[in-house]
Scaffold this motif. Structure first.
Motif, PDB file in Angstrom:
ATOM      1  N   SER A   1      -4.639   9.552  -0.787  1.00 38.50           N
ATOM      2  CA  SER A   1      -4.937   8.763  -2.034  1.00 38.50           C
ATOM      3  C   SER A   1      -4.229   7.531  -1.673  1.00 38.50           C
ATOM      4  O   SER A   1      -3.000   7.703  -1.633  1.00 38.50           O
ATOM      5  CB  SER A   1      -4.570   9.573  -3.164  1.00 38.50           C
ATOM      6  N   THR A   2      -4.852   6.606  -1.864  1.00 39.27           N
ATOM      7  CA  THR A   2      -4.165   4.972  -1.662  1.00 39.27           C
ATOM      8  C   THR A   2      -4.101   4.346  -2.834  1.00 39.27           C
ATOM      9  O   THR A   2      -4.869   4.382  -3.810  1.00 39.27           O
ATOM     10  CB  THR A   2      -4.956   4.328  -0.836  1.00 39.27           C
TER      11      THR A   2
ATOM     12  N   GLY B   1     -10.195  -6.413  -6.471  1.00 39.93           N
ATOM     13  CA  GLY B   1     -10.866  -5.806  -5.684  1.00 39.93           C
ATOM     14  C   GLY B   1     -10.876  -5.788  -4.363  1.00 39.93           C
ATOM     15  O   GLY B   1     -11.718  -5.579  -3.582  1.00 39.93           O
TER      16      GLY B   1
ATOM     17  N   ASP C   1      -3.144   0.289  -3.574  1.00 43.85           N
ATOM     18  CA  ASP C   1      -3.033  -0.986  -3.299  1.00 43.85           C
ATOM     19  C   ASP C   1      -2.581  -1.947  -4.296  1.00 43.85           C
ATOM     20  O   ASP C   1      -3.281  -1.710  -5.299  1.00 43.85           O
ATOM     21  CB  ASP C   1      -4.413  -1.378  -2.359  1.00 43.85           C
TER      22      ASP C   1
ATOM     23  N   ARG D   1       0.961  -1.210   0.041  1.00 47.27           N
ATOM     24  CA  ARG D   1      -0.054   0.057  -0.129  1.00 47.27           C
ATOM     25  C   ARG D   1       0.776   1.354   0.051  1.00 47.27           C
ATOM     26  O   ARG D   1       1.697   1.365   0.757  1.00 47.27           O
ATOM     27  CB  ARG D   1      -0.973   0.144   1.200  1.00 47.27           C
TER      28      ARG D   1
ATOM     29  N   VAL E   1      -5.892  -1.714  -6.685  1.00 51.73           N
ATOM     30  CA  VAL E   1      -6.995  -1.141  -6.259  1.00 51.73           C
ATOM     31  C   VAL E   1      -6.618   0.460  -5.930  1.00 51.73           C
ATOM     32  O   VAL E   1      -5.715   0.622  -4.679  1.00 51.73           O
ATOM     33  CB  VAL E   1      -7.615  -1.750  -4.838  1.00 51.73           C
ATOM     34  N   VAL E   2      -7.001   1.378  -6.849  1.00 54.33           N
ATOM     35  CA  VAL E   2      -6.825   2.638  -6.677  1.00 54.33           C
ATOM     36  C   VAL E   2      -7.748   3.620  -6.829  1.00 54.33           C
ATOM     37  O   VAL E   2      -8.362   3.821  -7.824  1.00 54.33           O
ATOM     38  CB  VAL E   2      -5.529   3.010  -7.716  1.00 54.33           C
ATOM     39  N   PRO E   3      -8.502   3.918  -5.714  1.00 63.48           N
ATOM     40  CA  PRO E   3      -9.719   4.611  -5.531  1.00 63.48           C
ATOM     41  C   PRO E   3      -9.754   6.009  -6.631  1.00 63.48           C
ATOM     42  O   PRO E   3     -10.626   6.193  -7.309  1.00 63.48           O
ATOM     43  CB  PRO E   3     -10.055   4.938  -4.168  1.00 63.48           C
ATOM     44  N   ASN E   4      -8.708   6.905  -6.508  1.00 67.33           N
ATOM     45  CA  ASN E   4      -8.501   8.283  -7.202  1.00 67.33           C
ATOM     46  C   ASN E   4      -7.731   7.976  -8.558  1.00 67.33           C
ATOM     47  O   ASN E   4      -7.307   8.903  -8.923  1.00 67.33           O
ATOM     48  CB  ASN E   4      -7.874   8.978  -6.313  1.00 67.33           C
TER      49      ASN E   4
ATOM     50  N   SER F   1      -9.667  -6.151  -0.182  1.00 69.64           N
ATOM     51  CA  SER F   1      -9.584  -5.131   0.830  1.00 69.64           C
ATOM     52  C   SER F   1      -8.362  -5.163   1.459  1.00 69.64           C
ATOM     53  O   SER F   1      -8.124  -6.182   2.179  1.00 69.64           O
ATOM     54  CB  SER F   1     -10.942  -5.149   1.860  1.00 69.64           C
TER      55      SER F   1
END
Lengths: 767, 767
Positions: free
Chosen positions: B249-250, B283, B252, B155, B219-222, B285
């Protein structure tokens, strides 16, 4: 001893002769028919090119390449140096009507080759039959001049038997040669070209920058056309020669080679100097040069021939040995040494071992004292390397390398290079031996003592005191017997160190008395102190010499008597050589020995031991010795002769003179056992001749093998020449030139003159 | 002992913390902050790329490459095998406005990194200041899953402090990694591509054809944009991520790695199997997986924590050790072993030594018996290699390698690989120890006895009879004390062989009685004869054990007492480590020892020796030991504790737990001393805890260093869990789960239950 002769060559007392061509034996013959003149050597490879199994080997004494060793630890060598395979100066290609000669594929008959000991040349001839039925007889001659270091001469005679026409010869100098052991070539070219009738090339080794000039000129009476040919690392000539049926056309090539290891000399200077030398042979007469070569060898045989009547095999054998000892070294070049294989192959990497002083030096001392001195000069010249090496090993003084080409250590097996200490004492013994026989006190004082002191310093710092015994000795060593890998207090090493200390002190005493100023200068220059002399005296006095006092048997090293016993005769013949068939570590776990160790020092210091001691130790150690070193049988033969085991002495001897001629060890293909060849000479002179040269008097106690009618050998001694002649009835010992000399013969000391001393062998009782 | 701590890291009892970045210590920290899960390991190199001094090390247990060894002799290895540096699955490059992050050249502040023992993760953070003054806080987290073998999670958190904008991240899988020790890369690519949200690549080693699949998902939300990137032996994604001032901003990344050494499995099959595994993390967590990791470690600490009150340095140290023992091995993969440096560096080539059974196994036996059994399974699995190796050495039975990655010998120093025999007896001791503590008779009968018989066969053929002593023993060996290179009758080897024979015969007796059918099947299968059993009995009875009966001191080997004495305290500190400063051969010529040898067997068979014998031998050998092996101090500490030298015991101990944290040997940069870490555990449990586990009863005789308030440790014993708690007043020993067990405590045998036994330490008299 599981050594069996492979009889193949014709027995002739003055030649080696091979009739017919056996491709599977070609490499063996290439070694046996090798030529050399100490400066350079060349294997008897077919110079016309051969696609079968062959080792194209052309070597120059001391010319070396090197590779980096991935060293693990301090004191382990960083560079592996080796005699590099150099220019093929005999390079020839022959074609008729577009068909190229190659003994692997061409049709031919009547093949024969000879090595002539009297003329010092190699001759090969055969009839080549072309695919269209044309027949041509070819005779190849070559010799390496004993009179001029760099000079090599080649003659090819073409005799068309059933046609007239032309032959095309490409003759050149080839630096693209592959060093087989390393699988690569080590040369690049600095310069090449043609001028003044000389076609020449200057090569340089890649890593060490050793340089080698090679320049040739040809004399070809029937040449129709000549053309220069240049290629990568190659220069040569294409020559078309006219052939007339039934007539001989000759092709002569004279090559001057010039090796240079000094990096400071400019290429231009080197080139022009070598070029001048080469020019001397433009238009030369092959016959004239060949006669000079024959004259040289004539003189050699006058000086050094051993004559054996009634045993042509060994007569041929011992002459082959003497021939090769002269080919390998005769002292014109003081900076050279003797590789284990001489100049006849890549094996042992062209490196010199203790063999030089322990096995070769006696031959030179008693035949060619100048050469003996020159060999000792090699050690003096390389003293700085030995001083460096001692420092590498956290010691003082000089540690001479176990294997070397340039004076640095080049053995990449640490267990040998770090644990074998016996080169230094061999050098010291060699100095003492040489000086005692020749009375060359100048050498002793000018160079010998300095070496002795530095060697003593090494032995005084490498040794240690046993905690329980309270005695001095060497821990973690490998003696001459390499089947005891890492032991404490090897008796040979300890004894030789004791003798070293004593002799060094003796020479110090004598020089300080007889040449006090020079001595003081030396002592000042190398900081010799009274304390260290006292230290050497103390260590010599308290040196541990393991021995069973009840039996009189010396213990080869601490614990040897407890080593597990192996009946060496129980080892199947198929397991020899053991190095190839046994796990490496297994070799070292028995009371089995590889070569004489205790017996070696009993031979070297013969005077110190009684016959009873010799018998006891011989019985014990001979029965445990497998002679995996080719140096081994002769020492056993010599001792067997001394203790009256005549049959055993002869059996060991049979191996010595014909080791290579009969390919006893099945590895002559790699090169000759040059240093073992020297042992063959010792075998006759010390063994049957009963000579001992370690005491205050020279001793001669001749015996004769029952098989022989007679034998004789000459020795140089104190500037006189002595001839020893022995037959089944008696022996005659006389001075043939020089002053009378004092010699102990069967227990009586005589003043031997030209009149000589005669001994009735039937009257002589073995001591 | 010339061992000095290099204090640098923050002391915290549950973490390793580094404040600030010291480039000269970066490699040390890369080792210390390493992560692993026995299947794979990864050094704490900066995954974003670093042009300074760094070793990018990603390793997979048992995945190896090989090189040919130019072997000189029979029995010397032909292939050198080593753990190969593998895919950089953490590969990341980060740039903002075209400026790329590189800690060697970028401006940054507030650098800190932590290794968290409770959560099993590595966290690093700093503030990066760009050339235009923009500041961004970066936090890198990573963990290697203890729950899923091939799973690695990364991460990165981006927090722009004074701007909004974008960051470009290249994330990938890189097979172009250089194996530093060999100076080259060993991989080529078989297949690569993107599907089902997985970006993957399959690499294969050049010589051994070991394969490694690596596939990742992010997994990169932004994320604003994502692009596939392919290059030579590389696959990845370029991702542009939106940054908002003050917000995190993460990024993963979840990587599935799958190693395959079985050549018979088709690429397609391997790819699809590994691809299926990888798909499970699309996807995923990060928080969830990270919590599972924390749960795993929570359980580890419940099972195995050693609590020390009053000594935070050693508290941190011992937890670091336990943490790394679990990281390196915990028994999920029976085919694996423990390299001397675990999975933390290239040094020692990833090879396993006798350390596994002699130093690591006790930790696993008493904490994680399943892992202990799995380690022994490695030896059973590699038995065919050991049988082959014995044949190479002209012996029968099984000769276990001194250094191995796949069961074959991979030590290229013949003196170690051929002369060190002590792995076989260590395996045998390990079997006995494991079975005695766990009562796992099934393992003993199914696999253990077969190994014992084959090992006995080796020892019965490698040994020999002394010619003088009439006793059996081992010639040409190197014992655990590697400063005596090649000796006869090393007391440790002889004693361990005697014990081996006796134990093998004992198990044969018991199995033939209690499981006669299975025994007969085994005996038939491996041709066990009565004659060989009689032979072992005979050899055990007549085994030589050199000893001075007057002093009670065992002689390390024949002649040791005569070895030249050296006062080890006279060696200047600058000469350590001696391997680097002394000539290699010089190391072996004194009564100086490298590590315990006689003392080692007195510890292993503690029950057999009286306190007086232990005192005599400790006094003699400790004063001659320089502890050049990092395994050495703990054994001395344990014995010092037993004979009442409390202060000395603590001094030796100080080195053990913090060997790497304080970089005592100045070589932690090469990797952790993983097997020495296991010795630290033994040091506390056997040393201060006074445990002995070699006799018929488990013994506990706890003491406590004066500096400590209290300490406690748990042990698994006969399916029960026992807790030992000690403070300055007394000790409490109680069962915390399982049945009551019988334990000898200070000379009395108790049936220990949940109630426990309390000992008043002030009342206890040292035996």
């Amino acid at each position: 001893m599981a050594k069996i002769a492979d009889k193949y060559l014709v027995v002739d007392t003055w030649k080696v002769i091979e009739k017919g061509f056996d491709p599977s034996r070609n490499r063996v013959s290439e070694s046996i028919f090798s030529l050399g003149n100490e400066y350079m050597g060349v294997r008897a490879y077919p110079e016309e090119g051969y696609s079968g199994d062959s080792l194209v080997g052309s070597y120059f004494n001391g010319l070396f390449e090197e590779g980096k060793v991935p060293a693990h630890y301090k004191g382990i060598i960083r560079f592996l140096r080796f005699m590099v395979s150099a220019v093929d100066w005999l390079y020839t290609r022959i074609s008729v009507n577009g068909e190229t000669l190659d003994l692997a594929t061409s049709k031919f008959s009547d093949f024969t080759r000879e090595l002539d000991f009297k003329r010092g040349k190699y001759v090969r001839s055969f009839v080549w039959e072309l695919s269209d039925g044309k027949q041509i007889k070819l005779t190849f001659e070559r010799f390496v001049s004993m009179n001029v270091s760099g000079l090599g001469c080649q003659r090819i005679v073409f005799e068309p038997l059933n046609f007239s026409g032309e032959v095309n010869v490409r003759a050149g100098l080839d630096f693209t040669i592959i060093h087989e052991d390393q699988g690569r070539n080590f040369w690049h070219t600095v310069q090449q070209g043609q001028a003044d009738g000389i076609t020449a090339i200057l090569g340089e080794t890649i890593n060490t920058k050793n340089r080698l000039y090679s320049g040739f000129t040809t004399v070809v009476p029937n040449a129709l056309q000549t053309k220069l040919v240049e290629a990568d690392r190659f220069i040569g000539q294409d020559i078309t020669i006219k052939l007339v049926q039934g007539e001989a056309s000759t092709f002569d090539k004279f090559v001057n080679n010039y090796a240079e290891k000094d990096l400071s000399i400019a290429n231009e200077h080197l080139w022009s100097k070598a070029h001048e030398q080469a020019k001397a042979y433009v238009g030369a007469s092959y016959e004239e040069l060949e006669q000079q070569q024959a004259d040289y060898w004539d003189n050699v045989w006058k000086e050094s021939d051993i004559v054996i009547e009634g045993d042509p095999d060994n007569q041929q054998g011992i002459r082959f040995c003497i021939f090769n000892l002269y080919q390998t070294y005769h002292g014109d070049n003081p900076g050279f040494n003797i590789g284990a294989k001489g100049l006849t192959g890549e094996a042992y990497r062209g490196l010199a071992f203790w063999d030089t002083e322990s096995y070769c030096l006696p031959f030179y001392i008693f035949n060619n004292p100048k050469a003996a001195k020159s060999l000792l000069e090699f050690r003096y010249k390389s003293l700085p390397h030995a001083l460096d090496r001692a420092k590498d090993l956290d010691c003082k003084g000089a540690f001479y390398p176990i294997a070397t080409i340039d004076g640095t250590e080049s053995c990449d097996l640490w267990q040998h290079s770090n644990l074998q200490l016996h080169v230094g004492t061999a050098v010291a013994y060699g100095i003492r031996h040489y000086v005692n026989i020749t009375d060359d006190i100048d050498f002793l004082y000018e160079k010998g003592l300095e070496m002795l002191i530095q060697i003593s310093r090494f032995y005084a710092t490498r040794g240690q005191w046993g905690q329980q015994s309270g005695l001095y000795g060497y821990f973690g060593v490998m003696g001459p017997d390499e089947f005891q890998l890492m032991v404490n207090n090897n008796c040979y090493i300890n004894l030789m160190a004791k003798k070293l200390f004593e002799y060094t002190l003796e020479v110090i005493d004598s020089m300080s008395l007889h040449s006090s100023e020079a001595f003081q200068a030396l002592a000042d220059r190398i900081d010799l102190t009274n304390e260290e002399q006292a230290d050497w005296k103390h260590k010599a006095a308290f040196m541990k010499l393991p021995k069973d006092n009840e039996t009189g048997i010396f213990e080869e090293h601490d614990g040897f008597f407890d080593m597990p016993h192996l009946d060496i005769h129980s080892i199947p013949v198929t397991e020899f050589p053991l190095y190839s068939h046994w796990s490496y570590d297994r070799l070292y776990r028995y009371d089995m020995i590889k070569q004489p160790d205790v017996l070696m020092f009993m031979f070297l210091y013969s005077d110190d031991y009684s016959l009873a001691e010799k018998i006891a130790n011989y019985e014990y150690y001979e029965s445990r010795c497998i002679h995996e070193s080719s140096l081994s049988p002769s020492i056993h033969s010599i001792l067997a002769a001394e203790i009256g085991k005549k049959e055993e002495a002869y059996q060991f001897f049979e191996f010595a003179t014909r080791l290579d001629l009969d390919n006893y060890n099945r590895n002559t293909r790699e090169g000759l056992h040059t240093t073992s060849i020297a042992a063959a000479w010792m075998n006759i002179v010390y063994g049957f001749g009963g000579m001992r040269s370690d005491g205050s008097h020279l001793i001669l106690q001749p015996t004769i093998p029952t098989k022989w009618d007679s034998y004789s050998f000459p020795i140089s001694y104190k500037e006189s020449k002595v001839l020893v002649e022995v037959n089944q009835q008696g022996a005659s010992i006389k001075v043939v030139s020089g002053d009378a000399v004092s010699i102990a013969i069967y227990g009586h000391t005589y003043n031997v003159t030209v009149e000589g001393i005669k001994v009735d062998l039937s009257q002589v009782v073995q001591q």
